[in-house]
Design an enzyme around this catalytic site. Structure first.
Site, PDB file in Angstrom:
ATOM      1  N   VAL A  72       0.869  -1.180   0.000  1.00  0.00           N
ATOM      2  CA  VAL A  72       0.000   0.000   0.000  1.00  0.00           C
ATOM      3  C   VAL A  72       0.902   1.225   0.000  1.00  0.00           C
ATOM      4  O   VAL A  72       1.691   1.422   0.926  1.00  0.00           O
ATOM      5  CB  VAL A  72      -0.920   0.025   1.236  1.00  0.00           C
ATOM      6  CG1 VAL A  72      -1.772   1.279   1.239  1.00  0.00           C
ATOM      7  CG2 VAL A  72      -1.799  -1.227   1.285  1.00  0.00           C
ATOM      8  N   VAL A  75      -2.604  -3.091   5.090  1.00  0.00           N
ATOM      9  CA  VAL A  75      -1.176  -3.400   4.999  1.00  0.00           C
ATOM     10  C   VAL A  75      -0.842  -4.726   5.664  1.00  0.00           C
ATOM     11  O   VAL A  75       0.062  -5.435   5.235  1.00  0.00           O
ATOM     12  CB  VAL A  75      -0.323  -2.264   5.603  1.00  0.00           C
ATOM     13  CG1 VAL A  75       1.103  -2.345   5.092  1.00  0.00           C
ATOM     14  CG2 VAL A  75      -0.907  -0.917   5.261  1.00  0.00           C
ATOM     15  N   LEU A 101      -6.072 -14.694  13.066  1.00  0.00           N
ATOM     16  CA  LEU A 101      -7.328 -14.662  12.325  1.00  0.00           C
ATOM     17  C   LEU A 101      -7.227 -13.630  11.206  1.00  0.00           C
ATOM     18  O   LEU A 101      -6.602 -12.580  11.361  1.00  0.00           O
ATOM     19  CB  LEU A 101      -8.487 -14.323  13.262  1.00  0.00           C
ATOM     20  CG  LEU A 101      -8.893 -15.431  14.236  1.00  0.00           C
ATOM     21  CD1 LEU A 101      -9.813 -14.887  15.325  1.00  0.00           C
ATOM     22  CD2 LEU A 101      -9.561 -16.584  13.511  1.00  0.00           C
ATOM     23  N   LEU A 143     -17.284 -18.371  17.862  1.00  0.00           N
ATOM     24  CA  LEU A 143     -15.838 -18.586  17.955  1.00  0.00           C
ATOM     25  C   LEU A 143     -15.663 -20.021  18.438  1.00  0.00           C
ATOM     26  O   LEU A 143     -15.503 -20.284  19.628  1.00  0.00           O
ATOM     27  CB  LEU A 143     -15.195 -17.605  18.939  1.00  0.00           C
ATOM     28  CG  LEU A 143     -15.447 -16.109  18.727  1.00  0.00           C
ATOM     29  CD1 LEU A 143     -14.580 -15.283  19.658  1.00  0.00           C
ATOM     30  CD2 LEU A 143     -15.172 -15.713  17.292  1.00  0.00           C
ATOM     31  N   ILE A 196     -12.620 -21.335  20.612  1.00  0.00           N
ATOM     32  CA  ILE A 196     -12.590 -20.697  21.928  1.00  0.00           C
ATOM     33  C   ILE A 196     -13.758 -21.189  22.778  1.00  0.00           C
ATOM     34  O   ILE A 196     -13.620 -21.423  23.986  1.00  0.00           O
ATOM     35  CB  ILE A 196     -12.624 -19.166  21.794  1.00  0.00           C
ATOM     36  CG1 ILE A 196     -11.528 -18.695  20.832  1.00  0.00           C
ATOM     37  CG2 ILE A 196     -12.452 -18.499  23.147  1.00  0.00           C
ATOM     38  CD1 ILE A 196     -10.142 -19.202  21.152  1.00  0.00           C
TER      39      ILE A 196
END
Length: 595
Positions: free
Chosen positions: A25, A51, A422, A477, A480
């Site tokens: 970028v 980025v 993630l 999730l 988790i």
């Protein structure tokens, strides 16, 4: 001597070091470098939407093809800090990527200038080297050293920070006479290799643990040759998956507390000698109960990084060596022993590993609606052949994928192993597909991973990067939630809500189909498992036709517990679901279930 800006010299060096693609970028502090990317030419650039996404694209690009080094570029300040996660991911898994950042002018570095941050100090713990170049004449040497470091020893990332005035300064540099520095890799000796293999002569049930270092060394063929010469079963680590094809008669599955096969763990626990090559003894492989992992067996560890040997536990013997060099010696010695008739016969042991492979299986065939995740991987096995390159990061989706999918070639399982951020999957898939457009890429995400960097789908749409993205959605999730069960809670892991704009999806919340389509890609939602195979076939065709990613969203039952150890002990894995007791329960297993 030719004169050019330091930024132009840097671009010339990138080309001569083999760089053909970059991801990034632009911004004010890095614009001089971007000007030279344009003026010098020869390097394709993919404009990321975030980025951090650029850094993961670079990593996916590196992993897809031997010899590749992905390059990510950003301006100063937050662009650099955004890429720290990508650098951490790369160093954790021994992946070379080059991160180039812009910076405030040298004279302003200590004056709290706009977007001026000491990115080199921030990046040092997650790179092999991080340097802010203060003298323009040093730019060629810093870039030359960066490539030397990335390729030497244990591979890993490097960050180069370029103040804007350094980029703009003219220097003398002759690109025509530039040469990369020689790469350093430690090499095993014949005596070391013989000592290591002498343990075979004393064992009855040996195993090879094949790690990601074998893939980094481009030595999978040698690994298979050595296994075949000695008739020793091979356990792949998650990072080494693909070193030996899953359907090979010596492939004994994976071991561990999560991404493991029942038969892999069972075979390991029967072994008496383990030869680890290019592996880390990572805790998801060994578990935390080291006595269960090590008791009753001897270990030899071969690794390119000397300080890795003895880090987790003390092996009986260690060799600091590039995996390819060590395997060349192992093959040479095994051939000699076989010709002399001194190589032990491990055929009965190898056969027992295949017997476990045919009997200790998990069930995948369920017809439930909403569908069970196991069925998704069954349908993926049917739809995607041995040429498929899978890309995924972390979560129950990745753990189940490792338990049920099949991989047949090195670099065809691209997984962020240690860091597991993630959002990694979409940009890494873009990087992998950019590196090797001829190999079909299939990405796999849970709904949360998919949402983290979903904006990068627009990058694939803009740059025409087609692949299939399987999205398993339980609006949770999941990993988790399952881990919280050991603590007796289910707290802040629910993603469900009733979307007022898409009431037909009930409590599954985010309308991934609309979002994906809004970003310029195609998407299909599937609720009935009997329709999933058809959707995957359609997605393959659409990706080719439209040259964009195609998302296949599988609506899962809200709660499924995937097999893993509650105690982080590879000898104590809990099977939450019904096991396979007849062949129809696991129709895409590598071996038909033996009953």
């Amino acid at each position: 001597m030719p004169r050019m800006t330091a930024a132009a010299a840097a671009v010339e060096i990138l080309k001569r070091e083999g760089v053909t693609n970059a991801f990034g970028v632009p911004g004010a502090a890095i614009n001089p470098f971007y000007r030279e990317l344009k003026n010098v030419g020869g390097i394709s650039h993919t404009l990321a939407r975030h980025v951090e996404g650029a850094s993961h694209m670079a990593e996916g690009y590196t992993r897809a093809k031997a010899g590749n080094i992905g390059v990510c570029i950003g301006t100063s300040g937050p662009a650099g800090t955004d890429m720290i996660t990508g650098l951490y991911s790369a160093i954790a898994d021994s992946i070379p990527i080059l991160c180039i950042t812009g910076q405030a002018p040298v004279s302003k570095l200590h004056k709290e200038d706009f977007q001026a941050v000491d990115i080199a100090s921030i990046a040092k713990p997650v790179t092999k080297a991080a340097t802010t170049v203060l003298e323009a004449a040093q730019v060629p040497g810093v870039f030359q050293q960066a490539f030397h470091l990335m390729r030497s020893g244990r591979p890993g990332p490097v960050l180069i920070d370029l103040p804007i005035d350094v980029q703009l300064t003219e220097i003398e540099f002759d690109p025509e006479t530039y040469e990369p520095l020689p790469v350093y890799k430690p090499q095993a000796t014949r005596a070391q290799a013989e000592k290591a293999l002498n343990f075979l002569l004393e064992s009855e049930r040996p195993l090879i643990v094949a790690g990601g270092g074998i893939i980094n060394a481009d030595a999978s063929d040698l690994l298979v040759e050595f296994a075949e010469l000695t008739n020793i079963p091979v356990i792949s680590t998650l990072m080494g998956w693909g070193t030996i094809p899953d359907d090979h008669e010596l492939a004994a599955g994976m071991v561990g507390v999560q991404t493991a096969h029942r038969y892999g763990n069972a075979t390991f626990l029967e072994s008496d000698f383990v030869l680890g090559i290019g592996n880390r003894w990572a805790n998801r492989h060994t578990g935390y109960n080291m006595e269960a992992y090590t008791k009753g067996r001897k270990f030899v560890h071969v690794d390119i990084e000397p300080t890795q040997i003895g880090k987790i536990f003390a092996p009986d013997y260690g060799i600091a060596s590039d995996a390819k060099v060590a395997l060349e010696l192992f093959v040479e010695i095994a051939r000699e022993w076989k010709a002399a008739g001194t190589l032990p016969d491990f055929s009965a042991w190898a056969a027992s590993a295949q017997e476990r492979k045919a009997t200790l299986q998990r069930r995948t065939h369920f017809d439930d609606i909403p569908m069970k995740p196991q069925r998704v991987y069954e349908e993926m096995n049917k739809a995607f052949g041995p040429e498929t390159r899978y890309v995924t990061t972390i979560g129950l989706s990745q753990i189940a994928a490792a338990q049920f999918l099949h991989v047949y070639k090195p670099r065809h399982w691209i997984n962020c192993g240690q860091a597991g951020p993630l959002g990694w999957t979409i940009p890494a898939a873009i990087g992998a597909a950019t590196a090797d457009p001829e190999t079909p890429v299939v990405a796999l995400s849970g709904d949360y991973d998919f949402q983290f960097m979903i904006e990068e789908l627009a990058v694939a749409a803009q740059h025409k990067v087609p692949y299939v993205h399987v999205l398993v959605n339980n609006a949770y999730l999941g990993l988790i939630r399952q881990a919280q069960g050991n603590l007796g809670i289910n707290f802040e892991v629910n993603l469900e809500f009733e979307n007022i704009n898409t009431p037909e999806i009930g409590v599954y919340g985010v309308d991934h189909v609309k979002v994906a389509e809004g970003l310029g890609v195609k998407a299909i939602r599937v609720e009935d498992p009997s329709k999933l195979g058809e959707a995957l076939e359609q997605a393959k065709k659409m990706a080719v036709e439209f040259q964009v990613p195609v998302v296949v969203e599988a609506i899962l039952e809200r709660i499924t517990n995937i097999a893993m150890s509650k105690t982080v002990d590879m000898s104590d894995v809990t099977e939450f679901e019904e096991l396979a007791t007849e062949p129809a329960h696991a129709p895409t297993a590598i071996k038909a279930l033996k009953v």
